[in-house]
Design a protein around this motif. Structure first.
Motif, short mmCIF file in Angstrom:
data_model
loop_
_atom_site.label_atom_id
_atom_site.label_comp_id
_atom_site.label_asym_id
_atom_site.label_seq_id
_atom_site.Cartn_x
_atom_site.Cartn_y
_atom_site.Cartn_z
N GLU A 41 1.07 -0.94 0.27
CA GLU A 41 -0.12 0.41 -0.25
C GLU A 41 0.97 1.28 0.07
OE1 GLU A 41 -3.36 -0.35 2.44
OE2 GLU A 41 -3.03 -2.48 3.34
N ASP A 42 0.08 2.20 -0.26
CA ASP A 42 1.24 3.72 -1.07
C ASP A 42 1.19 4.37 0.69
OD1 ASP A 42 2.19 5.45 -2.04
OD2 ASP A 42 0.62 6.50 -2.07
N ILE A 43 1.98 4.18 1.30
CA ILE A 43 1.97 4.62 2.96
C ILE A 43 3.39 5.34 3.02
CG2 ILE A 43 2.50 2.76 4.06
CD1 ILE A 43 1.05 3.59 6.57
N LEU A 44 3.17 6.13 3.96
CA LEU A 44 5.04 6.64 4.52
C LEU A 44 4.50 6.56 5.45
CD1 LEU A 44 7.40 8.91 3.77
CD2 LEU A 44 5.97 10.64 4.74
N ILE A 45 5.78 5.95 5.95
CA ILE A 45 6.53 5.44 7.58
C ILE A 45 7.75 6.64 7.58
CG2 ILE A 45 7.45 3.76 8.86
CD1 ILE A 45 6.47 1.63 6.55
N LEU A 46 7.26 7.21 8.39
CA LEU A 46 8.11 7.91 9.03
C LEU A 46 8.73 8.46 10.70
CD1 LEU A 46 6.47 12.40 8.37
CD2 LEU A 46 8.45 10.91 7.43
N ASP A 47 10.21 7.53 10.49
CA ASP A 47 11.26 7.01 11.53
C ASP A 47 11.60 8.46 12.15
OD1 ASP A 47 13.58 6.69 13.81
OD2 ASP A 47 13.28 4.51 12.37
N VAL A 48 11.28 9.46 13.42
CA VAL A 48 11.72 10.18 13.34
C VAL A 48 13.04 10.38 14.86
CG1 VAL A 48 9.55 11.59 12.66
CG2 VAL A 48 10.03 10.75 15.25
N ARG A 49 13.60 9.14 14.71
CA ARG A 49 14.49 9.42 15.79
C ARG A 49 15.57 9.52 15.00
NH1 ARG A 49 15.79 2.41 16.03
NH2 ARG A 49 15.40 3.46 14.06
N THR A 50 16.84 9.45 16.23
CA THR A 50 17.82 9.94 15.79
C THR A 50 19.00 9.83 14.69
OG1 THR A 50 19.74 9.18 17.49
CG2 THR A 50 18.48 11.10 18.11
N ALA A 51 19.49 9.85 13.96
CA ALA A 51 20.49 9.49 12.65
C ALA A 51 21.11 8.42 13.77
CB ALA A 51 21.51 10.38 11.98
N GLY A 52 22.36 8.14 14.60
CA GLY A 52 22.65 6.79 15.52
C GLY A 52 21.49 5.67 15.43
N GLU A 53 20.66 6.65 15.94
CA GLU A 53 19.17 5.57 16.76
C GLU A 53 19.00 4.47 14.86
OE1 GLU A 53 16.54 6.55 20.23
OE2 GLU A 53 16.47 8.17 18.44
N TYR A 54 18.48 5.48 14.39
CA TYR A 54 18.49 4.68 12.51
C TYR A 54 18.94 4.28 12.19
CZ TYR A 54 16.23 5.52 7.52
OH TYR A 54 15.71 5.15 6.06
N SER A 55 19.80 4.42 12.31
CA SER A 55 21.68 3.71 11.69
C SER A 55 21.44 2.68 12.19
CB SER A 55 22.42 4.46 11.85
OG SER A 55 23.82 4.26 13.19
N GLU A 56 20.87 2.68 13.50
CA GLU A 56 20.87 0.80 13.77
C GLU A 56 20.25 -0.01 13.50
OE1 GLU A 56 21.09 0.85 18.29
OE2 GLU A 56 22.98 2.41 18.01
N GLY A 57 19.14 0.63 12.44
CA GLY A 57 17.84 -0.38 12.13
C GLY A 57 16.73 -0.03 11.70
N PHE A 58 15.64 -0.07 11.18
CA PHE A 58 14.56 0.72 11.35
C PHE A 58 13.24 -0.05 10.66
CE2 PHE A 58 17.26 2.22 7.93
CZ PHE A 58 16.54 1.66 6.04
N ILE A 59 12.47 0.21 10.69
CA ILE A 59 11.27 -0.35 9.69
C ILE A 59 11.36 -0.78 8.38
CG2 ILE A 59 8.94 -0.23 9.70
CD1 ILE A 59 8.09 0.82 12.34
N PRO A 60 11.87 -1.69 7.88
CA PRO A 60 11.33 -1.82 6.07
C PRO A 60 10.39 -0.68 5.39
CG PRO A 60 11.37 -3.77 7.31
CD PRO A 60 11.10 -3.31 7.79
N GLY A 61 11.05 0.73 4.70
CA GLY A 61 10.61 0.99 3.99
C GLY A 61 10.27 2.59 4.75
N ALA A 62 10.59 2.64 6.15
CA ALA A 62 10.85 3.59 6.86
C ALA A 62 11.69 4.95 6.17
CB ALA A 62 11.09 3.91 7.74
N LYS A 63 11.21 5.66 6.17
CA LYS A 63 11.94 7.72 5.68
C LYS A 63 12.69 8.22 7.69
CE LYS A 63 9.91 8.06 1.50
NZ LYS A 63 10.61 6.26 0.73
N HIS A 64 14.02 8.44 7.59
CA HIS A 64 14.14 8.79 8.14
C HIS A 64 14.31 10.33 8.63
CE1 HIS A 64 18.02 10.77 11.26
NE2 HIS A 64 16.67 10.09 11.90
#
Length: 137
Positions: A41-64
């Motif tokens: 489905e056409d959905i935007l997933i926003l990961d709003v953690r810090t860059a350091g947190e994001y670099s350790e892993g994120f939900i597939p397809g999430a934008k940081h």
């Protein structure tokens, strides 16, 4: 002298209460989001953690989008104002702040990931790391 520690304690409780505030965005469960991702489905997933947190892993397809940068980067996601946007952070507080900013700027199909990143990890759900089909804006 005893008054100072007591007022400090009151301030701590007030801060904790403020952290539990909600933006008003409806929740989406971990399983519902996983089904949505798997359904393409056409959905935007926003990961709003810090860059350091994001670099350790994120939900597939999430934008940081670091939560501190959301106002300056709204133009990058303006196409999603009338489409579903799921927001998450580690435990919820930063996501709620971002959701409020998005609501104020006309995003009307916001969803908050129930349990945020913490619950996603505890559920052993799929994660992606930068460099593995990274979706960072």
């Amino acid at each position: 002298m005893m008054q100072r520690p007591r007022s400090l304690l009151i301030m701590v409780f007030a801060l904790l209460a403020a952290c539990s505030l909600e933006s008003g965005a409806p929740a989406i469960s971990q399983q519902q989001l996983l089904d949505t991702i798997n359904g393409g489905e056409d959905i935007l997933i926003l990961d709003v953690r810090t860059a350091g947190e994001y670099s350790e892993g994120f939900i597939p397809g999430a934008k940081h989008f670091d939560h501190r940068e959301i106002a300056a980067r709204l133009h990058e996601i303006s196409d999603y104002k009338q489409r579903p946007v799921v927001v998450y952070c580690l435990s919820g507080m930063r996501a709620v702040m971002v959701e409020s900013t998005l609501m104020e700027n006309g995003f009307d199909r916001l969803l908050h990931l129930q349990g945020d990143w913490s619950a996603w990890q505890k559920g052993n759900l799929p994660i992606t790391k930068p460099g593995e089909n990274s979706a960072q804006l």
